[in-house]
Write an enzyme that holds these catalytic residues in place. Sequence first.
Site, PDB file in Angstrom:
ATOM      1  N   TYR A 147       0.836  -1.206   0.000  1.00  0.00           N
ATOM      2  CA  TYR A 147       0.000   0.000   0.000  1.00  0.00           C
ATOM      3  C   TYR A 147       0.871   1.257   0.000  1.00  0.00           C
ATOM      4  O   TYR A 147       0.699   2.160  -0.828  1.00  0.00           O
ATOM      5  CB  TYR A 147      -0.910  -0.008   1.228  1.00  0.00           C
ATOM      6  CG  TYR A 147      -1.667   1.281   1.442  1.00  0.00           C
ATOM      7  CD1 TYR A 147      -2.845   1.542   0.742  1.00  0.00           C
ATOM      8  CD2 TYR A 147      -1.213   2.236   2.342  1.00  0.00           C
ATOM      9  CE1 TYR A 147      -3.539   2.724   0.935  1.00  0.00           C
ATOM     10  CE2 TYR A 147      -1.896   3.420   2.540  1.00  0.00           C
ATOM     11  CZ  TYR A 147      -3.058   3.660   1.836  1.00  0.00           C
ATOM     12  OH  TYR A 147      -3.740   4.838   2.028  1.00  0.00           O
ATOM     13  N   GLY A 275       3.820  -4.205   9.977  1.00  0.00           N
ATOM     14  CA  GLY A 275       3.623  -3.031   9.120  1.00  0.00           C
ATOM     15  C   GLY A 275       2.985  -1.858   9.826  1.00  0.00           C
ATOM     16  O   GLY A 275       2.942  -0.757   9.284  1.00  0.00           O
TER      17      GLY A 275
END
Length: 312
Positions: A147, A275
């Site tokens: 992302y 993350g």
Amino acid sequence: MFKVLITGGAGFIGSFLAHKLVANGNKVIVVDDLSMGRLENLADINDKIVFYKHTVCDEQFMHDLLLKGDFDYIYYLAAVSSVADSVVRPWYTHLVNQESVVNTLEFIRANHLPIKKFLFTSSAAVYGNAADFPKTEDSHVDPLTPYAIDKYASERYTVDFGRLYGIPTVAVRFFNVYGPRQNPNSEYSGVLSIVTKCLKEDKPFTLYGDGAQTRDFVYVEDVVDALIKISTETDEPAVYNIANGDETPLIDVIHTYEDIARKKLNIIQKEARQGDISKSRADVSKLKKIGFEPQWSLHDGLSNYWKYYSEN
């Protein structure tokens, strides 16, 4: 009156932007495949906009729309907006979050479309856990997930298409946006939308980590005002942080919300997720230089959010 295209315009931020642009007298065209957006977000202005249920990954559809649309402004909000989802589906995320963006920019360039501004919405996720703090637009980046990688690449394409080819472009990095119409039913939703739903329905909330992770929360109406100001009142291709410029531990936000709702949240604690970022705060001096000041405090924003959710 301007003609405005919003991709992802049925989503949380996109629908607020659509409402504001319609209220300002603009003609608004929305493209959204409804994978994350919802038609009910646009119900109040349904008769005042043109809506296409379509994916931005369909090149032919997008090319036809761009060629015939004669758009003044393009706000590119369409995205797989979940960090966790991008880890599970990196290639699909890449198609939406980068390929479709570059394809749109290239079509604008190749066909010399006379737009006033192309605005791409990036994310504070691009900073990752880089040591610079608070985060300025010139800080080091450390994208930790597909992302974040795609968001950073797309914002660079946006800015550099502006510099190389003279296309009026700008990119923004959202920090933690919250407010009404944020969808709490997805496991990938913004944390405050999930907290809101859990408080309202007396359901347990899963807290990943110890709650000491900090975020820079910004109310959605401030975000929309910033988007419009940046798209209409800046000249050079650049990147802008959109945030409040504050840093608040998540557990403190939860306690503030409990006070507003007059309810206690049932918290289940789990290990931090891969993350996830430990500290986040924006330097918003660049945004303030163009005359923008956030109007919503965290307490006021949460109060308004709780009122909306309680009544709907």
